[in-house]
Design a protein around this motif. Sequence first.
Motif, PDB file in Angstrom:
ATOM      1  N   VAL A 106       0.841  -1.195   0.000  1.00  0.00           N
ATOM      2  CA  VAL A 106       0.000   0.000   0.000  1.00  0.00           C
ATOM      3  C   VAL A 106       0.878   1.247   0.000  1.00  0.00           C
ATOM      4  O   VAL A 106       0.604   2.216  -0.720  1.00  0.00           O
ATOM      5  N   ALA A 107       1.963   1.237   0.776  1.00  0.00           N
ATOM      6  CA  ALA A 107       2.882   2.383   0.804  1.00  0.00           C
ATOM      7  C   ALA A 107       3.467   2.640  -0.579  1.00  0.00           C
ATOM      8  O   ALA A 107       3.584   3.797  -1.005  1.00  0.00           O
ATOM      9  N   ALA A 108       3.821   1.589  -1.281  1.00  0.00           N
ATOM     10  CA  ALA A 108       4.375   1.743  -2.632  1.00  0.00           C
ATOM     11  C   ALA A 108       3.318   2.317  -3.575  1.00  0.00           C
ATOM     12  O   ALA A 108       3.616   3.155  -4.424  1.00  0.00           O
ATOM     13  N   ARG A 109       2.087   1.881  -3.403  1.00  0.00           N
ATOM     14  CA  ARG A 109       1.001   2.345  -4.262  1.00  0.00           C
ATOM     15  C   ARG A 109       0.605   3.789  -3.966  1.00  0.00           C
ATOM     16  O   ARG A 109       0.214   4.535  -4.863  1.00  0.00           O
ATOM     17  N   GLY A 112       4.162   6.276  -0.186  1.00  0.00           N
ATOM     18  CA  GLY A 112       4.639   6.311   1.187  1.00  0.00           C
ATOM     19  C   GLY A 112       3.561   6.337   2.251  1.00  0.00           C
ATOM     20  O   GLY A 112       3.844   6.205   3.434  1.00  0.00           O
ATOM     21  N   GLN A 113       2.320   6.498   1.859  1.00  0.00           N
ATOM     22  CA  GLN A 113       1.232   6.525   2.825  1.00  0.00           C
ATOM     23  C   GLN A 113       0.692   5.110   3.014  1.00  0.00           C
ATOM     24  O   GLN A 113       0.466   4.383   2.042  1.00  0.00           O
ATOM     25  N   VAL A 114       0.480   4.718   4.259  1.00  0.00           N
ATOM     26  CA  VAL A 114      -0.095   3.415   4.579  1.00  0.00           C
ATOM     27  C   VAL A 114      -1.437   3.660   5.256  1.00  0.00           C
ATOM     28  O   VAL A 114      -1.515   4.439   6.212  1.00  0.00           O
ATOM     29  N   VAL A 115      -2.469   3.010   4.763  1.00  0.00           N
ATOM     30  CA  VAL A 115      -3.799   3.121   5.362  1.00  0.00           C
ATOM     31  C   VAL A 115      -4.173   1.735   5.887  1.00  0.00           C
ATOM     32  O   VAL A 115      -4.185   0.759   5.135  1.00  0.00           O
ATOM     33  N   ILE A 116      -4.448   1.663   7.195  1.00  0.00           N
ATOM     34  CA  ILE A 116      -4.843   0.412   7.835  1.00  0.00           C
ATOM     35  C   ILE A 116      -6.241   0.623   8.385  1.00  0.00           C
ATOM     36  O   ILE A 116      -6.497   1.586   9.117  1.00  0.00           O
ATOM     37  N   GLY A 117      -7.165  -0.269   8.022  1.00  0.00           N
ATOM     38  CA  GLY A 117      -8.559  -0.088   8.404  1.00  0.00           C
ATOM     39  C   GLY A 117      -9.136  -1.220   9.219  1.00  0.00           C
ATOM     40  O   GLY A 117      -8.834  -2.389   9.003  1.00  0.00           O
ATOM     41  N   CYS A 118     -10.008  -0.845  10.134  1.00  0.00           N
ATOM     42  CA  CYS A 118     -10.765  -1.769  10.981  1.00  0.00           C
ATOM     43  C   CYS A 118     -11.741  -2.569  10.113  1.00  0.00           C
ATOM     44  O   CYS A 118     -12.434  -2.015   9.261  1.00  0.00           O
ATOM     45  N   GLY A 119     -11.786  -3.872  10.330  1.00  0.00           N
ATOM     46  CA  GLY A 119     -12.633  -4.753   9.533  1.00  0.00           C
ATOM     47  C   GLY A 119     -14.106  -4.397   9.571  1.00  0.00           C
ATOM     48  O   GLY A 119     -14.792  -4.440   8.552  1.00  0.00           O
ATOM     49  N   LYS A 120     -14.632  -4.021  10.747  1.00  0.00           N
ATOM     50  CA  LYS A 120     -16.054  -3.673  10.851  1.00  0.00           C
ATOM     51  C   LYS A 120     -16.381  -2.445   9.998  1.00  0.00           C
ATOM     52  O   LYS A 120     -17.385  -2.412   9.305  1.00  0.00           O
ATOM     53  N   SER A 133      -5.945  -0.043  -1.675  1.00  0.00           N
ATOM     54  CA  SER A 133      -5.273   1.075  -1.013  1.00  0.00           C
ATOM     55  C   SER A 133      -5.415   1.044   0.505  1.00  0.00           C
ATOM     56  O   SER A 133      -4.997   1.973   1.182  1.00  0.00           O
ATOM     57  N   VAL A 134      -6.012  -0.016   1.031  1.00  0.00           N
ATOM     58  CA  VAL A 134      -6.232  -0.139   2.467  1.00  0.00           C
ATOM     59  C   VAL A 134      -5.844  -1.540   2.913  1.00  0.00           C
ATOM     60  O   VAL A 134      -6.220  -2.525   2.283  1.00  0.00           O
ATOM     61  N   VAL A 135      -5.107  -1.626   4.010  1.00  0.00           N
ATOM     62  CA  VAL A 135      -4.788  -2.915   4.613  1.00  0.00           C
ATOM     63  C   VAL A 135      -5.852  -3.191   5.661  1.00  0.00           C
ATOM     64  O   VAL A 135      -6.056  -2.390   6.577  1.00  0.00           O
ATOM     65  N   ARG A 136      -6.516  -4.310   5.537  1.00  0.00           N
ATOM     66  CA  ARG A 136      -7.598  -4.674   6.452  1.00  0.00           C
ATOM     67  C   ARG A 136      -7.054  -5.507   7.611  1.00  0.00           C
ATOM     68  O   ARG A 136      -6.279  -6.435   7.421  1.00  0.00           O
ATOM     69  N   SER A 157       5.920   7.345   4.838  1.00  0.00           N
ATOM     70  CA  SER A 157       5.924   8.722   5.337  1.00  0.00           C
ATOM     71  C   SER A 157       4.763   8.996   6.285  1.00  0.00           C
ATOM     72  O   SER A 157       4.819   9.940   7.080  1.00  0.00           O
ATOM     73  N   GLU A 158       3.713   8.193   6.199  1.00  0.00           N
ATOM     74  CA  GLU A 158       2.518   8.422   7.018  1.00  0.00           C
ATOM     75  C   GLU A 158       1.754   7.118   7.160  1.00  0.00           C
ATOM     76  O   GLU A 158       1.653   6.342   6.221  1.00  0.00           O
ATOM     77  N   VAL A 159       1.220   6.884   8.359  1.00  0.00           N
ATOM     78  CA  VAL A 159       0.358   5.729   8.604  1.00  0.00           C
ATOM     79  C   VAL A 159      -0.971   6.261   9.109  1.00  0.00           C
ATOM     80  O   VAL A 159      -1.028   6.944  10.134  1.00  0.00           O
ATOM     81  N   LEU A 160      -2.017   5.977   8.374  1.00  0.00           N
ATOM     82  CA  LEU A 160      -3.368   6.389   8.767  1.00  0.00           C
ATOM     83  C   LEU A 160      -4.121   5.173   9.284  1.00  0.00           C
ATOM     84  O   LEU A 160      -4.181   4.144   8.614  1.00  0.00           O
ATOM     85  N   LEU A 161      -4.688   5.298  10.476  1.00  0.00           N
ATOM     86  CA  LEU A 161      -5.480   4.231  11.072  1.00  0.00           C
ATOM     87  C   LEU A 161      -6.948   4.628  10.965  1.00  0.00           C
ATOM     88  O   LEU A 161      -7.358   5.642  11.540  1.00  0.00           O
ATOM     89  N   VAL A 162      -7.714   3.869  10.236  1.00  0.00           N
ATOM     90  CA  VAL A 162      -9.113   4.181   9.968  1.00  0.00           C
ATOM     91  C   VAL A 162      -9.987   3.254  10.808  1.00  0.00           C
ATOM     92  O   VAL A 162      -9.859   2.039  10.734  1.00  0.00           O
ATOM     93  N   HIS A 163     -10.853   3.857  11.604  1.00  0.00           N
ATOM     94  CA  HIS A 163     -11.699   3.062  12.489  1.00  0.00           C
ATOM     95  C   HIS A 163     -13.088   3.656  12.571  1.00  0.00           C
ATOM     96  O   HIS A 163     -13.331   4.791  12.182  1.00  0.00           O
ATOM     97  N   GLY A 164     -13.973   2.861  13.121  1.00  0.00           N
ATOM     98  CA  GLY A 164     -15.342   3.309  13.333  1.00  0.00           C
ATOM     99  C   GLY A 164     -15.513   3.784  14.765  1.00  0.00           C
ATOM    100  O   GLY A 164     -14.602   4.352  15.356  1.00  0.00           O
ATOM    101  N   ALA A 165     -16.643   3.489  15.319  1.00  0.00           N
ATOM    102  CA  ALA A 165     -16.975   3.897  16.678  1.00  0.00           C
ATOM    103  C   ALA A 165     -16.430   2.867  17.666  1.00  0.00           C
ATOM    104  O   ALA A 165     -17.159   2.015  18.165  1.00  0.00           O
ATOM    105  N   CYS A 166     -15.136   2.945  17.938  1.00  0.00           N
ATOM    106  CA  CYS A 166     -14.472   1.956  18.795  1.00  0.00           C
ATOM    107  C   CYS A 166     -15.111   1.879  20.184  1.00  0.00           C
ATOM    108  O   CYS A 166     -15.215   0.805  20.759  1.00  0.00           O
TER     109      CYS A 166
END
Length: 180
Positions: A106-109, A112-120, A133-136, A157-166
């Motif tokens: 994902v970083a290569a795509r 340098g930004q990595v997006v990691i997302g919550c499965g729910k 573009s998102v690692v699940r 260069s950046e890691v974004l953590l994407v989540h819902g209502a934890c």
Amino acid sequence: MEAFRDFEKEGGMPSISGMAEIISQLESPYITVAQDRCVLVRNRNADCLRCASVCTSGCISFDGEELHIEPDKCIGCGTCATICPTCCLEAHHPNDAEFLNSCRAVAARLDGQVVIGCGKLLDAAQGRYDEGSVVRVECLGRVEESLLTTLAASGASEVLLVHGACGSCEHVNGRAMLEE
């Protein structure tokens, strides 16, 4: 455990497929436990059980002799493996190498930004984002400092953590683990 019940009723030896079914029902496909590395198995006076305290599904227990995973409850989030100080738990959904490689891809795509997302959250947003573009992960509790350090050393260069209502999620322990 149907194969085991049939074995008990028949009073004979189970077939190879019956034994395989029994074994598969006793092991989680998501987590492997190396009992010889568990601090509680090695030292019953130890006070650990970090894995059980962060388990997002309540599938981990210790019976005084061994650490147990209830495979029918385990969701494969890997939060327990992330917190274990002795690495006695190994996650398989994804394993560490697969997770790192997915993040690097994902970083290569994304330059340098990595997006990691919550499965729910990703399940709820299905079809509304670019899956490449998102690692699940099942829970963001799977993210830990060595992954972030390795990604930074690899040029992320950046890691974004994407989540819902934890806070209202039944897997809220994973969020606490992430923050820790």
